[in-house]
Write a protein that holds these residues in place. Sequence first.
Motif, PDB file in Angstrom:
ATOM      1  N   GLU A 103      26.281 -25.133  -6.792  1.00 13.00           N
ATOM      2  CA  GLU A 103      25.549 -24.810  -8.017  1.00 13.00           C
ATOM      3  C   GLU A 103      26.387 -25.075  -9.259  1.00 13.00           C
ATOM      4  O   GLU A 103      25.896 -25.629 -10.253  1.00 13.00           O
ATOM      5  CB  GLU A 103      25.087 -23.344  -7.989  1.00 13.00           C
ATOM      6  N   SER A 104      27.653 -24.706  -9.211  1.00 13.56           N
ATOM      7  CA  SER A 104      28.548 -24.909 -10.352  1.00 13.56           C
ATOM      8  C   SER A 104      28.683 -26.395 -10.692  1.00 13.56           C
ATOM      9  O   SER A 104      28.596 -26.788 -11.861  1.00 13.56           O
ATOM     10  CB  SER A 104      29.916 -24.298 -10.036  1.00 13.56           C
ATOM     11  N   GLU A 105      28.879 -27.224  -9.679  1.00 12.35           N
ATOM     12  CA  GLU A 105      29.018 -28.670  -9.905  1.00 12.35           C
ATOM     13  C   GLU A 105      27.724 -29.279 -10.446  1.00 12.35           C
ATOM     14  O   GLU A 105      27.740 -30.077 -11.380  1.00 12.35           O
ATOM     15  CB  GLU A 105      29.429 -29.382  -8.619  1.00 12.35           C
ATOM     16  N   LEU A 106      26.599 -28.896  -9.836  1.00 10.58           N
ATOM     17  CA  LEU A 106      25.319 -29.444 -10.282  1.00 10.58           C
ATOM     18  C   LEU A 106      24.968 -28.962 -11.686  1.00 10.58           C
ATOM     19  O   LEU A 106      24.436 -29.725 -12.500  1.00 10.58           O
ATOM     20  CB  LEU A 106      24.211 -29.100  -9.289  1.00 10.58           C
ATOM     21  N   LEU A 154      22.626 -37.894 -10.115  1.00 13.90           N
ATOM     22  CA  LEU A 154      23.577 -37.429  -9.108  1.00 13.90           C
ATOM     23  C   LEU A 154      24.211 -38.609  -8.372  1.00 13.90           C
ATOM     24  O   LEU A 154      25.423 -38.617  -8.135  1.00 13.90           O
ATOM     25  CB  LEU A 154      22.907 -36.471  -8.121  1.00 13.90           C
ATOM     26  N   GLN A 155      23.411 -39.629  -8.035  1.00 19.64           N
ATOM     27  CA  GLN A 155      23.974 -40.796  -7.348  1.00 19.64           C
ATOM     28  C   GLN A 155      25.057 -41.461  -8.193  1.00 19.64           C
ATOM     29  O   GLN A 155      26.098 -41.859  -7.676  1.00 19.64           O
ATOM     30  CB  GLN A 155      22.870 -41.802  -7.013  1.00 19.64           C
ATOM     31  N   SER A 156      24.830 -41.564  -9.475  1.00 18.44           N
ATOM     32  CA  SER A 156      25.811 -42.164 -10.378  1.00 18.44           C
ATOM     33  C   SER A 156      27.110 -41.361 -10.380  1.00 18.44           C
ATOM     34  O   SER A 156      28.202 -41.933 -10.309  1.00 18.44           O
ATOM     35  CB  SER A 156      25.213 -42.231 -11.796  1.00 18.44           C
ATOM     36  N   GLN A 157      27.004 -40.035 -10.445  1.00 20.52           N
ATOM     37  CA  GLN A 157      28.191 -39.176 -10.436  1.00 20.52           C
ATOM     38  C   GLN A 157      28.960 -39.313  -9.119  1.00 20.52           C
ATOM     39  O   GLN A 157      30.187 -39.354  -9.113  1.00 20.52           O
ATOM     40  CB  GLN A 157      27.792 -37.713 -10.666  1.00 20.52           C
ATOM     41  N   SER A 189      32.917 -38.755  -9.921  1.00 21.38           N
ATOM     42  CA  SER A 189      33.021 -37.762 -10.995  1.00 21.38           C
ATOM     43  C   SER A 189      32.553 -36.375 -10.585  1.00 21.38           C
ATOM     44  O   SER A 189      32.310 -35.548 -11.450  1.00 21.38           O
ATOM     45  CB  SER A 189      32.165 -38.186 -12.192  1.00 21.38           C
ATOM     46  N   ILE A 190      32.409 -36.133  -9.307  1.00 24.10           N
ATOM     47  CA  ILE A 190      31.927 -34.834  -8.843  1.00 24.10           C
ATOM     48  C   ILE A 190      32.858 -34.332  -7.747  1.00 24.10           C
ATOM     49  O   ILE A 190      33.349 -35.118  -6.938  1.00 24.10           O
ATOM     50  CB  ILE A 190      30.464 -34.928  -8.355  1.00 24.10           C
ATOM     51  N   ALA A 191      33.091 -33.026  -7.748  1.00 29.47           N
ATOM     52  CA  ALA A 191      34.025 -32.427  -6.798  1.00 29.47           C
ATOM     53  C   ALA A 191      33.372 -32.070  -5.465  1.00 29.47           C
ATOM     54  O   ALA A 191      33.913 -31.284  -4.715  1.00 29.47           O
ATOM     55  CB  ALA A 191      34.662 -31.182  -7.422  1.00 29.47           C
ATOM     56  N   LEU A 192      32.211 -32.652  -5.195  1.00 30.97           N
ATOM     57  CA  LEU A 192      31.534 -32.432  -3.922  1.00 30.97           C
ATOM     58  C   LEU A 192      31.530 -33.741  -3.148  1.00 30.97           C
ATOM     59  O   LEU A 192      31.336 -34.808  -3.738  1.00 30.97           O
ATOM     60  CB  LEU A 192      30.090 -31.975  -4.150  1.00 30.97           C
ATOM     61  N   ASN A 193      31.701 -33.663  -1.834  1.00 28.03           N
ATOM     62  CA  ASN A 193      31.725 -34.854  -0.993  1.00 28.03           C
ATOM     63  C   ASN A 193      30.303 -35.155  -0.510  1.00 28.03           C
ATOM     64  O   ASN A 193      29.949 -34.888   0.635  1.00 28.03           O
ATOM     65  CB  ASN A 193      32.688 -34.628   0.178  1.00 28.03           C
ATOM     66  N   ILE A 194      29.483 -35.705  -1.416  1.00 26.97           N
ATOM     67  CA  ILE A 194      28.072 -35.970  -1.147  1.00 26.97           C
ATOM     68  C   ILE A 194      27.888 -37.409  -0.693  1.00 26.97           C
ATOM     69  O   ILE A 194      28.489 -38.327  -1.253  1.00 26.97           O
ATOM     70  CB  ILE A 194      27.225 -35.719  -2.417  1.00 26.97           C
TER      71      ILE A 194
END
Length: 144
Positions: A52-55, A104-107, A112-117
Amino acid sequence: TEAPTTTTAVSSSTTVSPVAIIVLQFSLNEIFYPRLSDTESIEFKTKAMEVESELDKIYRVQYGNAFGQATVREFRNGSIQADVDLQFQNQSVTPSPESVQQTLQSQVNNGSIALNISASSITAKVDATPTTISTSMTTTTAPT
Protein backbone atom coordinates in the motif's frame (compact mmCIF):
# COMPACT_ATOMS: atom_id res chain seq x y z
CA THR A 1 -65.97 17.23 15.57
CA GLU A 2 -62.33 17.33 14.72
CA ALA A 3 -61.07 17.15 11.15
CA PRO A 4 -59.12 13.97 10.34
CA THR A 5 -55.33 13.94 10.59
CA THR A 6 -53.50 13.66 7.26
CA THR A 7 -50.27 11.66 6.95
CA THR A 8 -48.06 11.82 3.86
CA ALA A 9 -45.10 9.50 3.36
CA VAL A 10 -42.40 10.21 0.79
CA SER A 11 -39.48 7.93 0.09
CA SER A 12 -36.73 7.99 -2.49
CA SER A 13 -33.65 6.05 -3.41
CA THR A 14 -30.54 7.61 -4.91
CA THR A 15 -27.56 5.74 -6.30
CA VAL A 16 -24.29 7.53 -5.66
CA SER A 17 -20.64 6.63 -5.91
CA PRO A 18 -18.80 8.91 -3.54
CA VAL A 19 -15.53 7.24 -4.51
CA ALA A 20 -14.45 5.20 -7.50
CA ILE A 21 -12.46 1.99 -7.14
CA ILE A 22 -10.08 0.46 -9.65
CA VAL A 23 -9.07 -3.11 -8.81
CA LEU A 24 -5.40 -3.72 -9.47
CA GLN A 25 -4.00 -7.26 -9.65
CA PHE A 26 -0.37 -8.32 -9.96
CA SER A 27 2.18 -10.96 -8.94
CA LEU A 28 5.02 -10.32 -6.55
CA ASN A 29 8.06 -12.47 -7.32
CA GLU A 30 8.28 -13.67 -3.73
CA ILE A 31 7.56 -16.88 -1.86
CA PHE A 32 3.96 -17.23 -0.72
CA TYR A 33 3.38 -18.22 2.89
CA PRO A 34 -0.08 -19.50 3.95
CA ARG A 35 -0.33 -16.83 6.69
CA LEU A 36 -0.56 -14.22 3.90
CA SER A 37 -4.09 -15.55 3.22
CA ASP A 38 -5.20 -14.53 6.71
CA THR A 39 -6.04 -10.80 6.70
CA GLU A 40 -5.67 -10.76 10.51
CA SER A 41 -2.12 -12.19 10.53
CA ILE A 42 0.94 -10.03 11.17
CA GLU A 43 2.43 -11.39 7.92
CA PHE A 44 -0.55 -10.16 5.90
CA LYS A 45 -0.63 -6.79 7.64
CA THR A 46 3.11 -6.24 7.18
CA LYS A 47 3.09 -7.17 3.48
CA ALA A 48 -0.11 -5.16 2.88
CA MET A 49 1.43 -2.07 4.48
CA GLU A 50 4.53 -2.43 2.29
CA VAL A 51 2.44 -2.79 -0.91
CA GLU A 52 0.00 0.00 0.00
CA SER A 53 2.80 2.42 0.87
CA GLU A 54 4.57 1.88 -2.46
CA LEU A 55 1.37 2.13 -4.50
CA ASP A 56 0.23 5.24 -2.59
CA LYS A 57 3.50 6.98 -3.52
CA ILE A 58 3.27 6.07 -7.21
CA TYR A 59 -0.38 6.94 -7.74
CA ARG A 60 -0.29 10.12 -5.64
CA VAL A 61 2.54 11.45 -7.82
CA GLN A 62 0.70 10.43 -11.00
CA TYR A 63 -2.85 11.54 -10.08
CA GLY A 64 -2.40 14.08 -7.26
CA ASN A 65 -5.38 14.77 -5.01
CA ALA A 66 -7.69 12.71 -7.24
CA PHE A 67 -6.05 9.59 -5.76
CA GLY A 68 -7.22 8.50 -2.33
CA GLN A 69 -5.43 5.34 -1.22
CA ALA A 70 -4.47 1.76 -2.03
CA THR A 71 -5.97 -1.06 0.06
CA VAL A 72 -4.91 -4.69 -0.28
CA ARG A 73 -7.95 -6.97 -0.53
CA GLU A 74 -6.05 -10.25 -0.43
CA PHE A 75 -2.90 -12.19 -1.22
CA ARG A 76 -3.14 -15.54 -2.99
CA ASN A 77 -0.73 -18.35 -3.82
CA GLY A 78 1.20 -18.24 -7.12
CA SER A 79 4.32 -16.39 -6.07
CA ILE A 80 2.24 -13.79 -4.24
CA GLN A 81 -0.87 -12.75 -6.17
CA ALA A 82 -2.08 -9.37 -4.89
CA ASP A 83 -5.57 -7.90 -5.30
CA VAL A 84 -5.57 -4.20 -4.43
CA ASP A 85 -8.31 -1.54 -4.47
CA LEU A 86 -7.18 1.87 -5.69
CA GLN A 87 -9.58 4.50 -4.42
CA PHE A 88 -10.13 7.74 -6.32
CA GLN A 89 -12.10 10.73 -5.01
CA ASN A 90 -14.98 10.39 -7.48
CA GLN A 91 -15.81 8.98 -10.88
CA SER A 92 -15.25 12.26 -12.73
CA VAL A 93 -11.54 12.24 -11.83
CA THR A 94 -10.91 8.51 -12.10
CA PRO A 95 -8.31 7.47 -14.68
CA SER A 96 -8.91 4.59 -17.04
CA PRO A 97 -7.85 1.11 -15.92
CA GLU A 98 -5.37 1.14 -18.83
CA SER A 99 -3.74 4.30 -17.49
CA VAL A 100 -3.50 2.80 -13.99
CA GLN A 101 -1.97 -0.39 -15.40
CA GLN A 102 0.53 1.52 -17.57
CA THR A 103 1.59 3.70 -14.63
CA LEU A 104 2.57 0.68 -12.54
CA GLN A 105 4.16 -1.16 -15.49
CA SER A 106 6.30 1.88 -16.23
CA GLN A 107 7.48 2.10 -12.61
CA VAL A 108 8.30 -1.63 -12.57
CA ASN A 109 10.15 -1.46 -15.90
CA ASN A 110 12.15 1.59 -14.75
CA GLY A 111 13.09 -0.10 -11.47
CA SER A 112 11.49 2.84 -9.61
CA ILE A 113 9.48 0.74 -7.17
CA ALA A 114 10.63 -1.17 -4.11
CA LEU A 115 8.36 -4.12 -4.88
CA ASN A 116 9.44 -7.11 -6.98
CA ILE A 117 6.41 -7.10 -9.31
CA SER A 118 6.17 -9.09 -12.52
CA ALA A 119 5.31 -6.35 -15.08
CA SER A 120 3.46 -8.77 -17.37
CA SER A 121 1.13 -9.82 -14.53
CA ILE A 122 -0.38 -6.36 -13.94
CA THR A 123 -4.09 -5.92 -14.72
CA ALA A 124 -6.61 -3.27 -13.73
CA LYS A 125 -10.40 -2.99 -13.99
CA VAL A 126 -13.13 -0.71 -12.69
CA ASP A 127 -15.05 -1.98 -9.67
CA ALA A 128 -18.56 -0.99 -10.74
CA THR A 129 -20.31 -1.47 -7.41
CA PRO A 130 -22.39 1.67 -6.82
CA THR A 131 -23.58 2.74 -3.40
CA THR A 132 -27.33 3.21 -2.88
CA ILE A 133 -28.71 5.63 -0.33
CA SER A 134 -32.40 5.39 0.62
CA THR A 135 -34.27 8.17 2.36
CA SER A 136 -37.82 8.44 3.66
CA MET A 137 -39.82 11.22 5.25
CA THR A 138 -43.24 11.15 6.90
CA THR A 139 -45.28 14.33 7.44
CA THR A 140 -48.33 14.45 9.69
CA THR A 141 -50.71 17.38 9.44
CA ALA A 142 -52.85 18.09 12.49
CA PRO A 143 -56.36 19.45 12.11
CA THR A 144 -56.78 23.22 12.26
